[in-house]
Design a protein around this motif. Structure first.
Motif, PDB file in Angstrom:
ATOM      1  N   UNK A  74       0.849  -1.200   0.000  1.00 33.84           N
ATOM      2  CA  UNK A  74       0.000   0.000   0.000  1.00 33.84           C
ATOM      3  C   UNK A  74       0.877   1.240   0.000  1.00 33.84           C
ATOM      4  N   UNK A  75       0.671   2.100  -0.989  1.00 36.40           N
ATOM      5  CA  UNK A  75       1.457   3.323  -1.113  1.00 36.40           C
ATOM      6  C   UNK A  75       0.535   4.505  -1.374  1.00 36.40           C
ATOM      7  N   UNK A  76       1.104   5.699  -1.254  1.00 37.66           N
ATOM      8  CA  UNK A  76       0.353   6.920  -1.558  1.00 37.66           C
ATOM      9  C   UNK A  76       0.343   7.212  -3.057  1.00 37.66           C
ATOM     10  N   UNK A  77       1.227   6.593  -3.802  1.00 33.74           N
ATOM     11  CA  UNK A  77       1.389   6.877  -5.229  1.00 33.74           C
ATOM     12  C   UNK A  77       0.118   6.535  -6.004  1.00 33.74           C
ATOM     13  N   UNK A  78      -0.277   7.428  -6.925  1.00 34.94           N
ATOM     14  CA  UNK A  78      -1.442   7.190  -7.779  1.00 34.94           C
ATOM     15  C   UNK A  78      -1.007   6.989  -9.226  1.00 34.94           C
ATOM     16  N   UNK A  79      -0.337   7.997  -9.803  1.00 33.21           N
ATOM     17  CA  UNK A  79       0.140   7.863 -11.177  1.00 33.21           C
ATOM     18  C   UNK A  79       1.116   8.983 -11.495  1.00 33.21           C
ATOM     19  N   UNK A  80       1.937   8.754 -12.513  1.00 35.49           N
ATOM     20  CA  UNK A  80       2.844   9.796 -12.983  1.00 35.49           C
ATOM     21  C   UNK A  80       2.036  10.821 -13.764  1.00 35.49           C
ATOM     22  N   UNK A  81       2.295  12.101 -13.489  1.00 30.36           N
ATOM     23  CA  UNK A  81       1.546  13.163 -14.163  1.00 30.36           C
ATOM     24  C   UNK A  81       2.340  13.790 -15.299  1.00 30.36           C
ATOM     25  N   UNK A  88      -0.383  11.806  -5.944  1.00 30.38           N
ATOM     26  CA  UNK A  88      -0.382  10.894  -4.807  1.00 30.38           C
ATOM     27  C   UNK A  88      -1.561  11.201  -3.899  1.00 30.38           C
ATOM     28  N   UNK A  89      -1.894  10.241  -3.059  1.00 24.52           N
ATOM     29  CA  UNK A  89      -2.900  10.487  -2.033  1.00 24.52           C
ATOM     30  C   UNK A  89      -2.346  11.490  -1.024  1.00 24.52           C
ATOM     31  N   UNK A  90      -3.204  12.376  -0.574  1.00 22.69           N
ATOM     32  CA  UNK A  90      -2.789  13.358   0.428  1.00 22.69           C
ATOM     33  C   UNK A  90      -2.573  12.647   1.764  1.00 22.69           C
ATOM     34  N   UNK A  91      -1.377  12.757   2.295  1.00 23.81           N
ATOM     35  CA  UNK A  91      -1.029  12.123   3.570  1.00 23.81           C
ATOM     36  C   UNK A  91      -0.468  13.159   4.543  1.00 23.81           C
ATOM     37  N   UNK A  92      -0.729  12.937   5.804  1.00 28.76           N
ATOM     38  CA  UNK A  92       0.013  13.652   6.831  1.00 28.76           C
ATOM     39  C   UNK A  92       1.216  12.784   7.175  1.00 28.76           C
ATOM     40  N   UNK A  93       2.400  13.353   6.979  1.00 28.64           N
ATOM     41  CA  UNK A  93       3.616  12.561   7.074  1.00 28.64           C
ATOM     42  C   UNK A  93       4.037  12.320   8.522  1.00 28.64           C
ATOM     43  N   UNK A  94       4.442  11.098   8.792  1.00 31.45           N
ATOM     44  CA  UNK A  94       5.006  10.737  10.096  1.00 31.45           C
ATOM     45  C   UNK A  94       6.479  11.138  10.050  1.00 31.45           C
ATOM     46  N   UNK A  95       6.937  12.025  10.964  1.00 30.28           N
ATOM     47  CA  UNK A  95       8.275  12.628  10.821  1.00 30.28           C
ATOM     48  C   UNK A  95       9.423  11.702  11.236  1.00 30.28           C
TER      49      UNK A  95
END
Length: 425
Positions: A74-81, A88-95
């Motif tokens: 499972x990744x945030x990646x959707x497609x190359x633009x 990518x899916x909007x994520x709040x990043x874990x630092x």
């Protein structure tokens, strides 16, 4: 960056040393990740412009994420633009940077004096670093991460989430390690980041994975390194030196495309004794398809037409394609033993047992004459999985799907336990 004709960009959500993240106005829950031409080292103590780096990095990341997604990660990646950006899916990043090491080198040697470069970690060595440029990204323990009690997109990072990221990092590394091995390249170490999907509250692999993210040694030889360490090691940044760095990055971006290609073709041929067993066989075919393995269904009876059974066997032996035969025969199973006694290819018995005589029928698959090596697996899905494990020895893409499936099964159990514990409190 100006808005493209296809996408309407909103506010800039964040900007790092090598990329920018933009909101997509008309695509709820999605963002645009725009790469830069900047290359840095030592938390940007050294930084330079490298023309074309954005396109190279975007190409590498897109291929890596496609490989991982096709494997089942499972990744945030959707497609190359575009050449330099992906959606990518909007994520709040874990630092936290999760670092996984197979070979001891770099900063690990400085922090662990006495360990020689090249020491091989089996199992993999895991480390965590808190993203804090002002303090040079200090190394953190699991206890520090738990005590931080990060809350992102409505999800609090507790023991369950830490365990999932830990396990996922190992699986992701092993998938990429296995894939790079097909190009005779050693994946020495790697850093990745996770985020919490703002829509689903799932932890997913996020950020980027490009040539800044790992050490890569062709033929296991450090002197041939193709990663950003070449830039870090420069005594003087000259145009000629930067061209050398760029050529290395381009080499990786071209080779990474090859990781998406099967190394060896294979197929499963299911032989059923009767069309009454089609539903059972279709389960095998469906499971094989999930691993990317072609599956062919045939009808033949070793009792009623042994000559035709052996003719079909010879048909699939004669074209040189690696084959696993699965024998599906109820009642007295002569199909599997006859096949196993007449082919050097693997044979799996997968009898369709019935409630009335199933316990008796299975013995004809288990009790083999001497000299026969066919296995017996009762579940059609498990029979397909066993065939996939055989092909995974020579086809990294099949192996990667198996490895990701192991991870996903573990994660589902972990989340189920967390949910049950929450209900019990």
């Amino acid at each position: 960056m100006a808005s493209t004709p296809e996408l309407k960009l909103g506010q800039k959500l964040s900007e790092g040393k090598t990329k920018q993240i933009f909101e997509l106005v008309d695509e709820s829950g999605l963002v645009l990740v725009q790469s830069k031409d900047q290359i840095t080292a030592g938390n940007a103590v050294r930084k330079d412009q490298m023309e074309g780096k954005a396109a190279i990095a975007n190409k590498t990341t897109s291929c890596v994420f496609k490989l991982l997604q096709e494997s089942g990660i499972k990744t945030a990646y959707v497609k190359q633009h575009s050449d330099t950006a992906f959606i990518a899916a909007h994520c709040e990043m874990i630092p936290i940077e999760w670092v996984c090491r197979r070979v001891a080198t770099g900063s690990f040697l400085k922090r662990n004096p006495g360990v020689k470069e090249g020491f091989r970690f089996s199992p993999l060595k895991m480390e965590m670093f808190f993203k804090d440029d002002a303090n040079n990204d200090p190394q953190w323990s699991e206890e520090q991460l738990l005590e931080a009690k990060f809350s992102l997109a409505g999800l609090t990072i507790g023991q369950c989430e830490v365990d999932i990221m830990n396990r996922s990092t190992v699986a992701i590394f092993e998938i990429l390690e296995k894939s790079w091995a097909t190009q005779n390249c050693t994946l020495v170490d790697m850093k990745i980041e996770f985020g919490v999907n703002v829509k689903t509250q799932e932890i997913v692999l996020a950020d980027v994975i490009d040539n800044d993210s790992w050490r890569l040694w062709p033929a296991g030889d450090r002197s041939q390194q193709k990663d950003k360490q070449v830039y870090r090691d420069l005594k003087e940044v000259t145009p000629e030196a930067m061209q050398m760095v760029k050529r290395n990055f381009e080499w990786v971006s071209e080779r990474v495309k090859l990781l998406l290609e099967h190394q060896a073709g294979g197929r499963v041929v299911v032989l059923m004794g009767s069309t009454s067993d089609v539903a059972h066989c279709e389960k095998i075919r469906k499971a094989c398809t999930s691993y990317g393995i072609p599956c062919i269904l045939r009808v033949t009876s070793a009792h009623k037409g042994p000559d035709e059974t052996l003719r079909i066997k010879a048909e699939y032996e004669g074209d040189g394609i690696p084959t696993v035969f699965v024998a599906v025969a109820g009642r007295s199973n002569g199909l599997g033993p006859v096949m196993s006694g007449n082919t050097a290819y693997p044979v799996i018995n997968c009898p369709p047992l019935t409630p009335d005589w199933g316990a008796q029928d299975v013995w004809s698959s288990l009790r083999m004459p001497s000299g026969l090596g066919c296995s017996t697996i009762l579940s059609p899905e498990a029979a397909a999985q066993f065939a996939a494990q055989i092909f995974g020895l020579t086809d990294h893409l099949v192996w990667c799907k198996l490895r990701a499936s192991m991870l996903n099964t573990w994660v589902s159990l972990k989340l189920a336990d967390k949910k049950l514990q929450a209900c019990s409190l």
